[in-house]
Design a protein around this motif. Structure first.
Motif, PDB file in Angstrom:
ATOM      1  N   ASP A 262       0.815  -1.212   0.000  1.00  0.00           N
ATOM      2  CA  ASP A 262       0.000   0.000   0.000  1.00  0.00           C
ATOM      3  C   ASP A 262       0.853   1.269   0.000  1.00  0.00           C
ATOM      4  O   ASP A 262       0.361   2.363   0.258  1.00  0.00           O
ATOM      5  N   GLY A 263       2.143   1.103  -0.280  1.00  0.00           N
ATOM      6  CA  GLY A 263       3.038   2.254  -0.317  1.00  0.00           C
ATOM      7  C   GLY A 263       3.864   2.425   0.930  1.00  0.00           C
ATOM      8  O   GLY A 263       4.869   3.134   0.929  1.00  0.00           O
ATOM      9  N   SER A 264       3.459   1.774   2.010  1.00  0.00           N
ATOM     10  CA  SER A 264       4.177   1.952   3.279  1.00  0.00           C
ATOM     11  C   SER A 264       5.592   1.386   3.214  1.00  0.00           C
ATOM     12  O   SER A 264       6.443   1.741   4.033  1.00  0.00           O
ATOM     13  N   GLN A 265       5.837   0.491   2.257  1.00  0.00           N
ATOM     14  CA  GLN A 265       7.165  -0.106   2.116  1.00  0.00           C
ATOM     15  C   GLN A 265       8.110   0.735   1.256  1.00  0.00           C
ATOM     16  O   GLN A 265       9.258   0.368   1.049  1.00  0.00           O
ATOM     17  N   VAL A 266       7.612   1.849   0.727  1.00  0.00           N
ATOM     18  CA  VAL A 266       8.465   2.723  -0.082  1.00  0.00           C
ATOM     19  C   VAL A 266       9.342   3.548   0.859  1.00  0.00           C
ATOM     20  O   VAL A 266       8.886   4.529   1.458  1.00  0.00           O
ATOM     21  N   GLY A 267      10.576   3.143   0.999  1.00  0.00           N
ATOM     22  CA  GLY A 267      11.511   3.865   1.850  1.00  0.00           C
ATOM     23  C   GLY A 267      12.640   4.476   1.050  1.00  0.00           C
ATOM     24  O   GLY A 267      12.640   4.429  -0.188  1.00  0.00           O
ATOM     25  N   ASP A 268      13.620   5.013   1.737  1.00  0.00           N
ATOM     26  CA  ASP A 268      14.743   5.656   1.059  1.00  0.00           C
ATOM     27  C   ASP A 268      15.518   4.672   0.194  1.00  0.00           C
ATOM     28  O   ASP A 268      16.003   5.032  -0.885  1.00  0.00           O
ATOM     29  N   GLN A 269      15.656   3.431   0.656  1.00  0.00           N
ATOM     30  CA  GLN A 269      16.400   2.445  -0.127  1.00  0.00           C
ATOM     31  C   GLN A 269      15.671   2.110  -1.424  1.00  0.00           C
ATOM     32  O   GLN A 269      16.301   1.913  -2.476  1.00  0.00           O
ATOM     33  N   THR A 270      14.347   2.036  -1.352  1.00  0.00           N
ATOM     34  CA  THR A 270      13.571   1.796  -2.566  1.00  0.00           C
ATOM     35  C   THR A 270      13.761   2.932  -3.557  1.00  0.00           C
ATOM     36  O   THR A 270      13.946   2.711  -4.756  1.00  0.00           O
ATOM     37  N   VAL A 271      13.725   4.150  -3.054  1.00  0.00           N
ATOM     38  CA  VAL A 271      13.903   5.323  -3.923  1.00  0.00           C
ATOM     39  C   VAL A 271      15.294   5.330  -4.545  1.00  0.00           C
ATOM     40  O   VAL A 271      15.446   5.601  -5.742  1.00  0.00           O
ATOM     41  N   ASN A 272      16.311   5.001  -3.762  1.00  0.00           N
ATOM     42  CA  ASN A 272      17.670   4.932  -4.303  1.00  0.00           C
ATOM     43  C   ASN A 272      17.766   3.913  -5.436  1.00  0.00           C
ATOM     44  O   ASN A 272      18.436   4.146  -6.450  1.00  0.00           O
ATOM     45  N   GLU A 273      17.086   2.789  -5.264  1.00  0.00           N
ATOM     46  CA  GLU A 273      17.111   1.753  -6.297  1.00  0.00           C
ATOM     47  C   GLU A 273      16.347   2.203  -7.543  1.00  0.00           C
ATOM     48  O   GLU A 273      16.764   1.934  -8.673  1.00  0.00           O
ATOM     49  N   LEU A 274      15.231   2.883  -7.358  1.00  0.00           N
ATOM     50  CA  LEU A 274      14.502   3.428  -8.508  1.00  0.00           C
ATOM     51  C   LEU A 274      15.373   4.420  -9.280  1.00  0.00           C
ATOM     52  O   LEU A 274      15.399   4.408 -10.517  1.00  0.00           O
ATOM     53  N   LEU A 275      16.080   5.259  -8.549  1.00  0.00           N
ATOM     54  CA  LEU A 275      16.960   6.240  -9.185  1.00  0.00           C
ATOM     55  C   LEU A 275      18.059   5.557  -9.987  1.00  0.00           C
ATOM     56  O   LEU A 275      18.383   5.971 -11.109  1.00  0.00           O
ATOM     57  N   ARG A 276      18.632   4.504  -9.417  1.00  0.00           N
ATOM     58  CA  ARG A 276      19.676   3.755 -10.127  1.00  0.00           C
ATOM     59  C   ARG A 276      19.113   3.049 -11.348  1.00  0.00           C
ATOM     60  O   ARG A 276      19.648   3.144 -12.461  1.00  0.00           O
ATOM     61  N   TYR A 277      18.026   2.346 -11.148  1.00  0.00           N
ATOM     62  CA  TYR A 277      17.475   1.481 -12.194  1.00  0.00           C
ATOM     63  C   TYR A 277      16.921   2.292 -13.368  1.00  0.00           C
ATOM     64  O   TYR A 277      17.114   1.925 -14.534  1.00  0.00           O
ATOM     65  N   LEU A 278      16.271   3.407 -13.080  1.00  0.00           N
ATOM     66  CA  LEU A 278      15.622   4.189 -14.133  1.00  0.00           C
ATOM     67  C   LEU A 278      16.544   5.265 -14.711  1.00  0.00           C
ATOM     68  O   LEU A 278      16.452   5.572 -15.909  1.00  0.00           O
ATOM     69  N   SER A 279      17.394   5.856 -13.883  1.00  0.00           N
ATOM     70  CA  SER A 279      18.377   6.839 -14.351  1.00  0.00           C
ATOM     71  C   SER A 279      17.803   7.782 -15.404  1.00  0.00           C
ATOM     72  O   SER A 279      18.246   7.802 -16.548  1.00  0.00           O
ATOM     73  N   VAL A 280      16.830   8.595 -15.011  1.00  0.00           N
ATOM     74  CA  VAL A 280      16.162   9.448 -15.998  1.00  0.00           C
ATOM     75  C   VAL A 280      17.077  10.534 -16.558  1.00  0.00           C
ATOM     76  O   VAL A 280      16.847  11.018 -17.673  1.00  0.00           O
ATOM     77  N   VAL A 281      18.089  10.958 -15.798  1.00  0.00           N
ATOM     78  CA  VAL A 281      19.098  11.853 -16.385  1.00  0.00           C
ATOM     79  C   VAL A 281      20.024  10.949 -17.187  1.00  0.00           C
ATOM     80  O   VAL A 281      20.874  10.255 -16.644  1.00  0.00           O
TER      81      VAL A 281
END
Length: 395
Positions: A262-281
């Motif tokens: 439900d979104g409660s598991q979205v933490g800083d580590q998840t965000v860091n991984e999204l940033l790495r994996y997607l690398s929009v820049v």
């Protein structure tokens, strides 16, 4: 054969999968992590796809961030001139330091934590508007884009009318299909609004970042307007596309969606991984100020070196199982925000906005789903910031 006997004809941008960098970049990273590349303007420079080499270039003051010294790896509307007053991301020290230093204390972990209630309030208001508009909707236009624009406007002390106009102006500027004349007109109007905001805050200071910068008295109005313009653009374009691409990924990756619940598991580590994996820049470029040997090649003074961020963040020498998204985390150390002197000053703010946006969105719309075939979702491939033009969703 030597490195210079292999020349890449332009930076690869076409993707087979919307969430992964072009396959050619991965092949280059394994064979030649620094390769000779011909730029669209005919310049002969270099393309870096290896993590260690990328870090080396970004940390070395022998490589300049000045706009006017480097070529673009993608086709643009013309060569960039010297950075305008306040636009410090296109400058080197000491000019870069002069603009960045007064801002730094406003983007520490502590200061950003103090902003969390305001970010949650803005995100909730955007979700209210999204729900009120009904299903289906374009998540990019209704949520991912307005949220970071409104956060930056609040930071800078912009009122609701100005924030609304800025949102409208940013839409055509984020599309490669917009005629150049229209983009230029939108940029001019945005600049005018920034000058108006500076004058308004000087006349009536408030409890905001811009008023504090005015009170310090180190920057003139032209510099303040340019700095505010930069904060607006840099503070929302990448964040908006990260939010939209993160949602797009979660709507396609059932395992990741289930892990975040439900979104409660979205933490800083998840965000860091999204940033790495997607690398929009997708890339960042530097110009050599002198001859520099790196990765076994000699980069000559004046040559541009482009780092493929999406490729280096998938380097298996640095990240375990790099082509898999790990919802529990694992992206620590990615170069999504750059590295060294020019690391994105707003990285703490961006991470917080992404975390709050995803948490609240998944909680509000547990039945969120894509309202179009994946092949119909248009992506921004040949642009510095990768993402989607629209993200049709329903619930």
């Amino acid at each position: 054969m030597t490195h210079t006997e292999h020349v890449v004809d332009g930076m690869p941008t076409a993707r087979g999968c919307p969430f992964s960098p072009p396959e050619e970049l991965g092949a280059l990273r394994e064979e030649r992590p620094i390769a000779r590349m011909t730029y669209p303007d005919g310049h002969q420079g270099w393309l870096v796809t290896g993590y260690e080499l990328a870090q080396e270039v970004l940390a070395d003051v022998a490589f300049s961030a000045r706009h006017d010294l480097r070529s673009s790896p993608i086709v643009m509307g013309g060569k960039l001139g010297p950075a305008q007053p306040g636009m410090f991301i296109g400058m080197d020290p000491p000019e870069h330091t002069r603009y960045r230093k007064p801002l730094s204390r406003h983007f520490t972990v502590r200061r950003v934590r103090e902003l969390e209630p305001a970010i949650e309030r803005i995100a909730t208001a955007c979700l209210d508007a999204l729900e009120a508009g009904g299903s289906p909707a374009d998540l990019m236009a209704a949520f991912a884009l307005p949220l970071p624009v409104l956060v930056i406007c609040e930071l800078m002390g912009a009122d609701a009318d100005l924030a609304a106009e800025l949102q409208k102006l940013r839409v055509p500027m984020l599309s490669a299909a917009t005629p150049r004349a229209e983009v230029a007109a939108a940029a001019r109007r945005t600049s005018e609004l920034m000058h108006e905001l500076v004058r308004a805050r000087r006349a009536a200071p408030g409890d905001d970042l811009l008023s504090e910068l005015i009170a310090v008295g180190e920057l003139n109005d032209e510099e303040l307007a340019g700095l505010t313009f930069l904060m607006l653009v840099a503070g929302h374009e990448t964040t908006a596309n990260m939010i939209a691409m993160s949602v797009y990924l979660l709507l396609q990756d059932e395992k990741a969606r289930a892990a975040l619940g439900d979104g409660s598991q979205v933490g800083d580590q998840t965000v860091n991984e999204l940033l790495r994996y997607l690398s929009v820049v997708q890339f960042v470029s530097r110009a050599a100020l002198k001859d520099v040997e790196i990765g076994g090649v000699l980069v000559r003074q004046g040559e541009t070196v482009t780092i493929s961020t999406s490729a280096v963040n998938r380097d298996g020498r640095r990240f375990e199982d790099p082509d898999t998204f790990h919802a529990e985390g694992g992206g620590v150390g990615s170069l999504a925000f750059g590295h060294g002197l020019h690391q994105c000053i707003g990285h703490n703010l961006a991470r917080t906005e992404i975390r709050i946006a995803l948490r609240l969105l998944l909680r509000r719309f547990p039945g969120l789903r894509l309202a179009a075939s994946p092949q119909d979702v248009r992506t921004r491939e040949a642009m510095n910031t990768y993402g989607v033009h629209e993200l049709p969703v329903s619930w």
